[in-house]
Design an enzyme around this catalytic site. Structure first.
Site, PDB file in Angstrom:
ATOM      1  CD  GLU A  62      -3.054  -0.456   2.378  1.00 39.79           C
ATOM      2  OE1 GLU A  62      -2.956   0.616   3.020  1.00 39.79           O
ATOM      3  OE2 GLU A  62      -3.803  -1.377   2.709  1.00 39.79           O
ATOM      4  CG  ASP A 120      -3.912   8.697   7.699  1.00 46.12           C
ATOM      5  OD1 ASP A 120      -4.022   7.466   7.806  1.00 46.12           O
ATOM      6  OD2 ASP A 120      -3.975   9.295   6.611  1.00 46.12           O
TER       7      ASP A 120
END
Length: 277
Positions: free
Chosen positions: A50, A61
């Site tokens: 990824e 995040d």
């Protein structure tokens, strides 16, 4: 379905083991170091990779990935830069699946149709668009599907049985099960919760399931692949990278090696996880 993602999970099934999916942010801490890590990951045991697209407002995040994004943006990171990295990677590796993970805004700014065409041409296999709910996926699917890009859907612990079919409608590649409620890298999902959650998701899809958000150690990665098909590890690897940088935030000679050594340790745990069972 993307050829590479489907082929890799079929190979993992044939081997009777789960997969490791390391996460890295494009251009963190600089283009050359980032590229060296990407090239080294398959040899260190990555089954899929990824690549995070740096963005100014990464709402999903935690602090670790946010700081990685800030370093990457400072180094010139962008969506176009991430695609260029994949193109360079494909010169030497045409088998390892690569998934771009990011936010919708950069894709819209790039131009959705042009982005999907360029991503496919660059060798991207799948997309995870963190802030795009299924109800808005028609922003992307008219272009991603013809280009052979798998749209990988996120399933959270709060996704109930009534919503799962909607979330998984049109999903491709694999299902990304978010192990925790919250942001990346802050805590880990309880093993017993995952053991209950994964069969519930499997009842609604034949796609492989990867567990991410909160997997930091080889032991946690091994636990994840005992109940699912792959483990995604991001913040722990980025922490290792960050700790290797000098006072000015520049890579040291051992930065790439330290990250790849950790990928290797995670891969060994994942490969041995089901043997112990």
């Amino acid at each position: 379905m993307s050829g590479r993602i489907a082929a890799r999970f079929a190979a993992l099934r044939a081997e009777g083991r789960g997969g490791l999916i390391p996460f890295m942010t494009a251009y963190d801490p600089d283009p050359a170091t980032s590229m060296a890590m990407l090239r080294g990951m398959p040899g260190a045991g990555a089954d899929l990779i990824e690549i995070g697209v740096p963005f100014t407002d990464p709402a999903a995040d935690g602090p670790t990935v946010q700081r990685a994004g800030q370093r990457a943006l400072k180094a010139g990171g962008s969506l176009a830069g991430a695609l260029a990295m994949v193109r360079d990677f494909r010169r030497d590796d045409d088998e390892t699946p690569v998934v771009l993970m990011g936010y919708l805004n950069p894709i819209l700014a790039y131009g959705t149709e042009r982005f999907c065409a360029d991503a496919s041409a660059s060798g991207v296999d799948g997309l995870i668009v963190v802030d795009m709910p299924p109800e808005e996926s028609d922003e992307l699917t008219p272009y991603s599907t013809p280009c052979g890009l798998d749209l990988i859907r996120l399933v959270a612990p709060t996704t109930d049985d009534a919503r799962l079919p909607l979330v998984l409608d049109g999903a491709g590649g694999f299902v990304y099960h978010v192990a925790i409620t919250g942001i990346t890298g802050t805590r880990s999902g309880a093993a017993e919760d995952l053991a209950q959650a994964i069969p519930r998701v499997r009842a609604h899809t034949g796609l492989p399931i990867a567990i991410g958000f909160g997997i930091r150690t080889p032991e946690q990665a091994a636990q994840a692949v005992r109940v699912a098909d792959a483990a995604v590890v991001g913040s722990a690897l980025i922490d290792t990278l960050a700790q290797s940088l000098d006072a000015e935030g520049r890579a040291r000679p051992d930065t790439v090696r330290r990250v790849l050594d950790e990928v290797r340790a995670l891969s060994e745990a994942v490969r041995e996880a089901r043997m112990a069972g």
